[in-house]
Scaffold this motif. Structure first.
Motif, mmCIF file in Angstrom:
data_model
loop_
_atom_site.group_PDB
_atom_site.id
_atom_site.type_symbol
_atom_site.label_atom_id
_atom_site.label_comp_id
_atom_site.label_asym_id
_atom_site.label_seq_id
_atom_site.Cartn_x
_atom_site.Cartn_y
_atom_site.Cartn_z
ATOM 1 N N GLU A 77 -63.622 69.279 49.539
ATOM 2 C CA GLU A 77 -63.593 69.064 50.985
ATOM 3 C C GLU A 77 -64.477 70.083 51.705
ATOM 4 O OE1 GLU A 77 -59.523 69.074 52.178
ATOM 5 O OE2 GLU A 77 -58.980 67.361 50.915
ATOM 6 N N PHE A 78 -64.437 71.346 51.269
ATOM 7 C CA PHE A 78 -65.300 72.369 51.868
ATOM 8 C C PHE A 78 -66.768 72.080 51.557
ATOM 9 C CE2 PHE A 78 -61.502 75.404 51.344
ATOM 10 C CZ PHE A 78 -61.046 75.113 52.618
ATOM 11 N N ARG A 79 -67.034 71.593 50.347
ATOM 12 C CA ARG A 79 -68.408 71.254 49.978
ATOM 13 C C ARG A 79 -68.952 70.152 50.868
ATOM 14 N NH1 ARG A 79 -67.952 68.921 44.698
ATOM 15 N NH2 ARG A 79 -70.158 68.457 44.952
ATOM 16 N N ALA A 80 -68.107 69.161 51.178
ATOM 17 C CA ALA A 80 -68.546 68.043 52.028
ATOM 18 C C ALA A 80 -68.935 68.529 53.423
ATOM 19 C CB ALA A 80 -67.440 66.991 52.120
ATOM 20 N N ARG A 81 -68.349 69.663 53.840
ATOM 21 C CA ARG A 81 -68.667 70.234 55.162
ATOM 22 C C ARG A 81 -69.638 71.407 55.067
ATOM 23 N NH1 ARG A 81 -62.786 69.711 55.791
ATOM 24 N NH2 ARG A 81 -62.569 71.978 55.609
ATOM 25 N N ASP A 82 -70.172 71.658 53.868
ATOM 26 C CA ASP A 82 -71.094 72.789 53.633
ATOM 27 C C ASP A 82 -70.461 74.116 54.061
ATOM 28 O OD1 ASP A 82 -73.185 71.268 52.565
ATOM 29 O OD2 ASP A 82 -73.883 70.727 54.568
ATOM 30 N N ASP A 83 -69.176 74.255 53.811
ATOM 31 C CA ASP A 83 -68.428 75.460 54.206
ATOM 32 C C ASP A 83 -68.256 76.367 52.987
ATOM 33 O OD1 ASP A 83 -66.843 77.355 55.341
ATOM 34 O OD2 ASP A 83 -65.198 76.016 55.897
ATOM 35 N N PHE A 84 -69.336 77.046 52.606
ATOM 36 C CA PHE A 84 -69.294 77.883 51.408
ATOM 37 C C PHE A 84 -68.425 79.118 51.619
ATOM 38 C CE2 PHE A 84 -70.821 80.887 48.233
ATOM 39 C CZ PHE A 84 -70.893 80.073 47.106
#
Length: 516
Positions: A77-84
């Motif tokens: 889910e974080f990857r889908a939002r580019d929230d590294f």
């Protein structure tokens, strides 16, 4: 079927294919590891190792706090939002919570090994085994964190290559070397530890160098400790209960019976679990794939689940039927003549795991949709039933009673999860028509084998299992294609796998031959 649906199925197929290969190698190595011990030292000493591994397994479950499921759910889910930043923070949270706890539990188990062995099992022989294996508690926590992070990035190959293959090679090599030097069953404990050391080193390398860097990246971490704990807390209790349920039969056999019976049962149990190989391969990426698919196209989840269930059941059923018909011969080939006494237990356990496979990845789906409390409730009910049946049946029926308890509780858990997925998400995981057709195909394909066995032999020889398996496999594949055929989903997935492997022409020829 939508593009999102097919993409999810392609990911499942690709990941499952990689995992299936890894699991096949892993199962072979693990079997050789266990069989080597069993044949070298006999059922009694093998039973002692099983009890020690049970103790470590229960403690290791507590030490990890079930945080891996959170990593596999939230990282995509974080990857889908580019929230590294959130990915880094969540991995750090997992390490901060589990590492200190695992070190403390290591100390408790190492220094309390004598108390555990004498109080629960009245067995001093397992003390050195528990002490050696206790070192794997913190090592296992680190390894699982590293590889669950890579799984969150859909990088199944790293865990498959390391945990499934290399770790087992090291465990097997060290164990065999020490066995030949005369170290008896303690060889297995040292081999187990050696494999864990390799895995933790490679796990860190793959997470930082191939997926990341994560821990040493310059991105400022954004922490989600409460979110991770909220999601994982029900799963921790569920995981502990599930682990206790998985080991209750072994533990209570050790309490009521002798090490010999424990050894017999722990030949039947992993053998029965072989039929779940396709089920586990599909499940390796189920939480991640379902989470991503749900975000894009919730309505296609049911189609994806039913397709995955159909694939799994098509592979599981023939293995189950052969195992049911030739349980004694299988145990003799794999474990030796002493272990054929567990053939009835093997058949009973296989029935329970067949239902597990038929229901599908309902547990993974409940995880992906956040219904973790239902998994807890299910496991409480199943553990209660499991303990009651084990306590009631083991003193009377021994390993057969333990098998009945395990199979019954396994079926109960899956029935409850199926009902909850249906009720809460209006999703039915079982493609009933396909299951009925596959069952008919499996039974009809078995007729030539049963006919030959009846005509040729009064008592089935062990060597007949090889030609029987070949005849049955050929009959099953032929009748499967004739009765069920290949759907568009299977064709598209096979074409995609052909592209990935560089075998497009060969796959096209096979598909044209099958269709014609």
């Amino acid at each position: 079927m939508t593009d999102a649906d097919q993409k999810a199925l392609n990911a499942l197929a690709k990941g499952a294919g990689i995992t299936a290969i890894g699991m096949a190698i892993s199962k072979a190595l693990t079997y050789f590891y266990r069989v080597s011990i069993a044949r070298f030292v006999g059922p009694e000493a093998y039973g002692q190792l099983s009890l020690a591994l049970m103790v470590i397994g229960v403690v290791s479950t507590v030490a990890y706090l079930a945080l891996g499921n959170g990593l596999k759910k939230f990282i995509p889910e974080f990857r889908a939002r580019d929230d590294f930043a959130s990915i880094k923070g969540m991995v750090l949270n997992a390490l901060e919570l589990t590492v200190p706890l695992s070190i403390m539990l290591f100390g408790v188990v190492f220094f309390g090994a004598e108390f555990i062995a004498t109080t629960f099992f009245d067995n001093t022989e397992i003390i050195p085994l528990i002490k050696i294996l206790s070192f794997t508690i913190p090592l296992g926590v680190l390894t699982r964190t590293f590889f669950d992070t890579t799984l969150g990035f859909n990088k199944i190959i790293y865990k498959t290559g390391t945990v499934r293959i290399l770790q087992n090679f090291v465990q097997l090599g060290v164990t065999l070397g020490l066995l030949f030097l005369g170290f008896n069953v303690v060889s297995a404990a040292w081999g187990w530890l050696g494999g864990k050391i390799l895995s933790v080193v490679l796990g860190f390398y793959f997470m930082e160098k191939k997926v990341g860097p994560i821990l040493f990246s310059k991105v400022k971490a954004r922490y989600h400790r409460k979110k991770l704990l909220r999601f994982s807390a029900p799963l921790l209790l569920s995981g502990i209960i599930g682990t206790l349920m998985g080991y209750a039969d072994t533990g209570l056999l050790g309490y009521y019976m002798t090490d010999f019976e424990v050894g017999l049962y722990n030949a039947a149990l992993p053998t029965a679990m072989l039929i779940l190989l396709p089920h586990k391969a599909i499940g390796s990426l189920a939480i991640t794939s379902f989470s991503e698919l749900k975000e894009r196209d919730r309505e296609s989840v049911e189609a994806s689940m039913q397709t995955a269930t159909r694939w799994v059941f098509s592979f599981v059923l023939p293995t189950f039927l052969i195992m049911l018909l030739f349980s004694e011969q299988i145990l003799n080939i794999l474990w030796g003549g002493q272990y054929t006494q567990a053939s009835i237990a093997l058949s009973i356990l296989a029935c329970g795991y067949l239902i597990d496979a038929m229901v599908g990845r309902v547990g993974s789906f409940l995880n992906s949709t956040g219904h973790t409390k239902y998994i807890l409730y299910n496991n409480v009910a199943a553990l209660t039933l499991n303990l009651i049946l084990n306590i009631a049946l083991i003193p009377i029926y021994g390993i057969i009673g333990a098998a009945i308890a395990t199979a019954t509780s396994t079926i109960l858990t899956n029935v409850l999860m199926f009902a909850e997925v249906w009720r809460k998400e209006n999703v039915i995981s079982i493609p009933s028509v396909s299951i009925l057709k596959t069952t008919l195909t499996g039974l009809l394909s078995l007729l030539p084998v049963i006919g030959l066995d009846t005509v040729l032999f009064l008592n089935t020889p062990y060597w007949f299992l090889i030609p029987a398996g070949l005849i049955y496999g050929l009959s099953y594949v032929t009748m499967y294609i004739l009765i069920l055929g290949l759907g568009n989903e299977e064709k598209e997935v096979l074409e995609r796998l052909g592209e990935i492997s560089g075998r497009e022409k060969e796959v096209d020829k096979i598909l044209k031959l099958v269709v014609s």
